[in-house]
Design a protein around this motif. Sequence first.
Motif, short mmCIF file in Angstrom:
data_model
loop_
_atom_site.label_atom_id
_atom_site.label_comp_id
_atom_site.label_asym_id
_atom_site.label_seq_id
_atom_site.Cartn_x
_atom_site.Cartn_y
_atom_site.Cartn_z
N GLY A 77 1.06 -0.92 -0.14
CA GLY A 77 -0.04 0.23 0.31
C GLY A 77 0.78 1.47 0.16
N LYS A 78 1.78 1.39 0.38
CA LYS A 78 3.02 2.19 0.33
C LYS A 78 3.80 3.00 -0.95
CE LYS A 78 4.48 1.06 5.37
NZ LYS A 78 5.64 0.48 5.77
N GLU A 79 3.91 1.82 -1.74
CA GLU A 79 3.81 2.19 -3.48
C GLU A 79 3.01 2.03 -4.19
OE1 GLU A 79 7.60 1.42 -3.37
OE2 GLU A 79 6.88 0.50 -0.88
N SER A 80 3.77 2.75 -5.71
CA SER A 80 2.97 3.14 -6.25
C SER A 80 2.04 2.51 -7.07
CB SER A 80 3.61 4.31 -6.78
OG SER A 80 4.78 3.49 -7.23
N ILE A 81 1.32 1.31 -6.66
CA ILE A 81 0.19 0.01 -7.57
C ILE A 81 -0.23 0.36 -7.82
CG2 ILE A 81 0.25 -1.93 -7.17
CD1 ILE A 81 2.46 -2.38 -5.19
N ASP A 82 -1.03 0.27 -9.03
CA ASP A 82 -2.36 0.42 -9.26
C ASP A 82 -3.22 -0.72 -8.60
OD1 ASP A 82 -4.50 0.76 -10.64
OD2 ASP A 82 -4.32 0.36 -12.75
N LEU A 83 -3.97 0.02 -7.92
CA LEU A 83 -5.36 -1.48 -7.38
C LEU A 83 -6.06 -0.93 -7.66
CD1 LEU A 83 -3.12 -1.21 -3.41
CD2 LEU A 83 -3.08 -2.87 -5.26
N GLU A 84 -6.13 -0.11 -8.59
CA GLU A 84 -7.92 0.12 -8.76
C GLU A 84 -8.54 -1.39 -9.43
OE1 GLU A 84 -10.37 3.05 -12.09
OE2 GLU A 84 -8.36 2.99 -11.76
N GLY A 85 -10.11 -1.44 -9.10
CA GLY A 85 -10.50 -2.78 -9.31
C GLY A 85 -10.40 -3.69 -8.32
N TYR A 86 -9.18 -3.30 -6.94
CA TYR A 86 -8.97 -4.58 -6.07
C TYR A 86 -10.06 -3.96 -4.68
CZ TYR A 86 -6.50 -6.76 -9.16
OH TYR A 86 -5.25 -7.93 -9.45
N ASP A 87 -11.01 -4.69 -3.90
CA ASP A 87 -11.37 -4.27 -2.53
C ASP A 87 -10.18 -4.39 -1.87
OD1 ASP A 87 -12.51 -3.73 -0.61
OD2 ASP A 87 -14.27 -4.33 -0.82
N PHE A 88 -9.14 -3.24 -1.23
CA PHE A 88 -7.75 -3.82 -1.27
C PHE A 88 -7.78 -1.97 0.50
CE2 PHE A 88 -3.71 -1.99 -0.50
CZ PHE A 88 -3.04 -2.47 -0.13
N GLN A 89 -7.73 -2.20 1.86
CA GLN A 89 -7.00 -1.78 1.97
C GLN A 89 -5.61 -1.56 3.03
OE1 GLN A 89 -10.49 -1.93 5.98
NE2 GLN A 89 -11.52 -2.13 3.83
N ILE A 90 -5.07 -1.01 4.12
CA ILE A 90 -4.04 -1.40 4.72
C ILE A 90 -4.49 -1.69 5.96
CG2 ILE A 90 -2.16 -0.41 6.20
CD1 ILE A 90 -1.05 -1.48 2.92
N VAL A 91 -4.72 -2.48 7.22
CA VAL A 91 -5.18 -2.82 8.26
C VAL A 91 -4.31 -2.93 9.16
CG1 VAL A 91 -6.96 -4.03 9.53
CG2 VAL A 91 -7.29 -3.48 6.89
N GLU A 92 -3.69 -2.60 10.35
CA GLU A 92 -3.03 -2.37 11.23
C GLU A 92 -1.22 -2.19 10.65
OE1 GLU A 92 -4.35 -5.33 13.81
OE2 GLU A 92 -5.10 -3.77 14.90
N GLY A 93 -1.01 -1.88 9.91
CA GLY A 93 0.08 -2.04 8.82
C GLY A 93 0.29 -3.27 7.75
N VAL A 94 -0.13 -3.86 7.46
CA VAL A 94 -0.41 -5.36 6.65
C VAL A 94 -1.76 -5.12 5.87
CG1 VAL A 94 -0.94 -7.27 6.84
CG2 VAL A 94 0.53 -6.87 8.76
N ALA A 95 -0.80 -5.14 4.24
CA ALA A 95 -2.02 -5.00 3.20
C ALA A 95 -3.18 -6.52 3.75
CB ALA A 95 -0.96 -5.57 2.64
N THR A 96 -4.69 -5.85 3.40
CA THR A 96 -5.54 -6.60 3.86
C THR A 96 -6.55 -6.65 2.21
OG1 THR A 96 -4.87 -5.94 5.91
CG2 THR A 96 -7.70 -7.35 4.86
N PHE A 97 -6.57 -7.95 1.61
CA PHE A 97 -8.32 -7.74 1.01
C PHE A 97 -9.72 -7.63 1.13
CE2 PHE A 97 -3.97 -8.07 -1.25
CZ PHE A 97 -4.43 -7.05 -2.75
N CYS A 98 -10.59 -7.63 0.90
CA CYS A 98 -11.60 -7.75 1.61
C CYS A 98 -12.50 -8.23 0.41
CB CYS A 98 -11.93 -6.74 1.97
SG CYS A 98 -11.48 -5.52 2.94
N GLY A 99 -13.81 -7.77 0.40
CA GLY A 99 -14.44 -7.95 -1.34
C GLY A 99 -14.64 -9.42 -1.59
#
Length: 362
Positions: A77-99
């Motif tokens: 989440g800290k990098e310039s990655i295209d995450l459009e289309g993903y239900d993505f969050q940073i939860v407590e410092g950890v990449a987390t996929f929901c959706g």
Amino acid sequence: MNPDHEQAEKAQAFQNAADQEARLLLKRPGLKLSQEAQELLLRSVSNATALENLRENFVESNGINELYPLYISRDMGKESIDLEGYDFQIVEGVATFCGFNDSNTHLRVLAPEWNIDKYYLGRITEDYKSLVHMNALRLSAYHEGVAEGDSEIGSASTKTGEVLDRLPQNISEKEFRALQNRMLYSVLEFTEEEGHLKNNTSVVLLLEWRGRRLLFTGDAEWDGKGMEEGRKNCCWDVMYGIPEVKKVLLNPLDYFKVSHHGSINGTPFEKQGFQKIVEKMVIPGRTEVVVSTKWGTHNKKNPIPSVNIMKDLGSLAKNKRKYPHDPDDQLQNEYQPQRTDQEPDLPDDTARYVETVFEPVD
């Protein structure tokens, strides 16, 4: 690894060199290798084909959505990655996929870190004892700071296969054969080191589903030295050394897939690591433990699966069992985790897996 990943350029140069050396050795006429050495080289050579199948052929043949593949990391989440289309969050410092269809389901990425060169390859310098690191120095990726005239040492590395088959006129045959054996050893060591790099960039996933926690660890390795910036670190050590990951990791699990087929370096096993990490995750009466393994395919010095790890995990696992016909007589009367190689065959005997059933926690 993403082939365009700027923070994995050195690691990928290292892997490409190991792959090239392995191919040259396997093509060499009359070369007799032990089964272990041959498997090591074949694993390196087959990796490029496997990746091509995953990135391209698998996608096309299955009509997978255009967002595939996504190269993931704990801190993506800290990098310039295209995450459009993903239900993505940073939860407590950890990449987390929901959706997911179930809103109580989350998939957390605990490893690897985004900067692969920094965390898992480390600095390559001439004071390393291993001959493999001298080979790494010859790669173009490591020529920073080397005098221009000195960079010519790199030419020998890519021509190992040719050198091994040609007897020079300025050296005796005995001396040449000694040199030949040393170069062969160097390539094997180089390939083995690259295998550790692959293992330690394993994706480690924590699936949280209706109150259950299921941990999938890939081939993550552990050496118990802790994490140090600029050093070649193991995956478990990195996870334990990053506060955000440690906080998520060190909680009771409902399912634990043992890493690296139950090898001695695949689980935090030394007393300190077992007590600090494993015993906080694997809880008697709660945690199902499964090992995907095959006995007798690795060396005798550190056999896979490890006898001691099977005993210790067997003492904790909710699904512990005895395998009276275990090929290793030290384990025939001991409780172990559930093992794919010891469970009965399914109708399709090409598949080896075990079934685990969970009920959601209300």
